[in-house]
Design a protein around this motif. Structure first.
Motif, PDB file in Angstrom:
ATOM      1  N   GLY A  30       0.811  -1.208   0.000  1.00  6.60           N
ATOM      2  CA  GLY A  30       0.000   0.000   0.000  1.00  6.60           C
ATOM      3  C   GLY A  30       0.844   1.256   0.000  1.00  6.60           C
ATOM      4  N   LYS A  31       1.933   1.247   0.750  1.00  6.10           N
ATOM      5  CA  LYS A  31       2.826   2.409   0.771  1.00  6.10           C
ATOM      6  C   LYS A  31       3.426   2.665  -0.601  1.00  6.10           C
ATOM      7  N   GLU A  32       3.745   1.591  -1.329  1.00 13.89           N
ATOM      8  CA  GLU A  32       4.304   1.757  -2.668  1.00 13.89           C
ATOM      9  C   GLU A  32       3.253   2.312  -3.630  1.00 13.89           C
ATOM     10  N   VAL A  33       1.991   1.888  -3.477  1.00 14.62           N
ATOM     11  CA  VAL A  33       0.920   2.446  -4.304  1.00 14.62           C
ATOM     12  C   VAL A  33       0.781   3.941  -4.027  1.00 14.62           C
ATOM     13  N   GLY A  34       0.750   4.314  -2.739  1.00 16.64           N
ATOM     14  CA  GLY A  34       0.652   5.720  -2.381  1.00 16.64           C
ATOM     15  C   GLY A  34       1.821   6.524  -2.901  1.00 16.64           C
ATOM     16  N   ARG A  35       3.017   5.980  -2.796  1.00 14.30           N
ATOM     17  CA  ARG A  35       4.211   6.683  -3.276  1.00 14.30           C
ATOM     18  C   ARG A  35       4.124   6.926  -4.783  1.00 14.30           C
ATOM     19  N   ALA A  36       3.728   5.871  -5.537  1.00 15.86           N
ATOM     20  CA  ALA A  36       3.665   6.002  -6.996  1.00 15.86           C
ATOM     21  C   ALA A  36       2.624   7.032  -7.424  1.00 15.86           C
ATOM     22  N   LEU A  37       1.554   7.161  -6.632  1.00 15.61           N
ATOM     23  CA  LEU A  37       0.493   8.110  -6.956  1.00 15.61           C
ATOM     24  C   LEU A  37       0.706   9.485  -6.340  1.00 15.61           C
ATOM     25  N   GLY A  38       1.710   9.601  -5.472  1.00 13.98           N
ATOM     26  CA  GLY A  38       1.913  10.861  -4.758  1.00 13.98           C
ATOM     27  C   GLY A  38       0.804  11.134  -3.765  1.00 13.98           C
ATOM     28  N   ARG A  39       0.331  10.075  -3.094  1.00 12.75           N
ATOM     29  CA  ARG A  39      -0.773  10.183  -2.149  1.00 12.75           C
ATOM     30  C   ARG A  39      -0.335   9.618  -0.787  1.00 12.75           C
ATOM     31  N   PRO A  40      -0.960  10.073   0.300  1.00 11.43           N
ATOM     32  CA  PRO A  40      -0.592   9.564   1.626  1.00 11.43           C
ATOM     33  C   PRO A  40      -1.127   8.153   1.857  1.00 11.43           C
TER      34      PRO A  40
END
Length: 299
Positions: free
Chosen positions: A235-245
């Motif tokens: 989940g953290k990697e998804v947020g990072r790729a999207l620029g989201r928390p």
């Protein structure tokens, strides 16, 4: 090679067809609705009472069977679970009938399968030789593979591609996974310790082609990237790729209430490794989640 494909208009099927064309192969799509299909690829009707695809296919070198009702759509009612199993058995039975009817047999059948055959665990690491699980999904996979294995009785090499979660643009599980993050509401799902075994859809298609071309590959093949992650880290990697928390947790009880039995897919998991692919020399284009997600979201 001339390669007949069921499920060729689906998420993975479209990627595979494009790859086969780019690498000089000739894909042929077996479809229920050839009149409504893309004419850039030969279409052959099947699964109708009057369909005789074996008379239209001619000589084929291989068959790839990807067809089956999605496990991701809708709640797992008893009716839905029956459809999930029946669709796979019916399609595979028809593929076997076609193989037996062809005067010249294809050299190989590559049949879709799933990592859902393994039991849920936060500690175990599963290779193709690991014990299988109990319950609905393992039962579906076992019956599916058992049915497809009958192709070996007529001398057709058979490989079962046990896919993990497919990641890519325009399909698979990622649009649903990423939606909370796009809404600035992404966070840990359940305990966050459950494993996510995934593969970029492009690598999944490349692995199928690798299995088609590699005479040494047969039986179960874990078709997952080597970089499995726990759900919290994924989940953290998804947020990072999207620029989201990554901050708002999704508690297990809420997912169970919303999804019922199907919540097992996201609340539990398996750490699966691609032992046979790597031993055979396959090289992943996207071995880790960061490179896969960056390609998907930034392309």
């Amino acid at each position: 090679m001339k390669i007949a494909i069921t499920g060729g208009t689906g998420f993975l099927g479209r990627t595979l067809v494009r790859l086969l064309q780019e690498t000089g192969h000739e894909p042929v799509i077996l479809t229920r609705n050839p009149e409504n299909s893309n004419r850039d690829v030969q279409q052959v009707g099947y699964l109708h009472r009057d369909s005789r695809p074996e008379s239209e296919l001619g000589t084929v070198d291989a068959i790839v069977n990807l067809a089956g009702t999605s496990i991701n759509d809708g709640r797992w009612t008893e009716e839905r679970k029956a459809a999930i199993l029946e669709s796979r058995i019916r399609t595979t039975s028809e593929v076997l009938r076609i193989i037996r009817a062809l005067p010249e047999k294809p050299k190989v059948l590559v049949n879709a399968s799933a990592v859902g055959v393994y039991p849920y665990s936060e500690k175990a690491v599963f290779t193709e030789d690991s014990p299988q699980g109990d319950g609905f999904l393992p039962g579906v996979v076992r019956e599916w593979e058992w049915k497809a294995q009958a192709a070996e009785d007529v001398g057709v090499r058979t490989a079962f591609m046990r896919f993990g979660i497919l990641l890519g643009r325009g399909g698979g599980a990622l649009p649903l996974i990423s939606l909370p993050y796009r809404l600035f509401a992404g966070g840990t799902v359940g305990s966050g310790r459950q494993w996510v075994s995934w593969i970029h859809v492009e690598d999944a298609a490349r692995a199928i082609l690798f299995a088609l071309e590699s005479d040494s590959i047969s039986g179960p093949v874990n078709t997952v990237a080597p970089g499995a992650l726990r759900m919290k880290d994924f989940g953290k990697e998804v947020g990072r790729a999207l620029g989201r928390p990554h901050w708002m947790p999704a508690p297990a009880f809420a997912l169970k209430a919303a999804l019922g039995e199907k919540s097992e897919i996201v609340l539990k998991g398996q750490h699966v490794v691609p032992k046979r692919l790597e031993q055979a020399g396959f090289r992943f284009k996207f071995p880790d989640a960061r490179s896969a997600l960056e390609e998907i979201y930034q392309a």
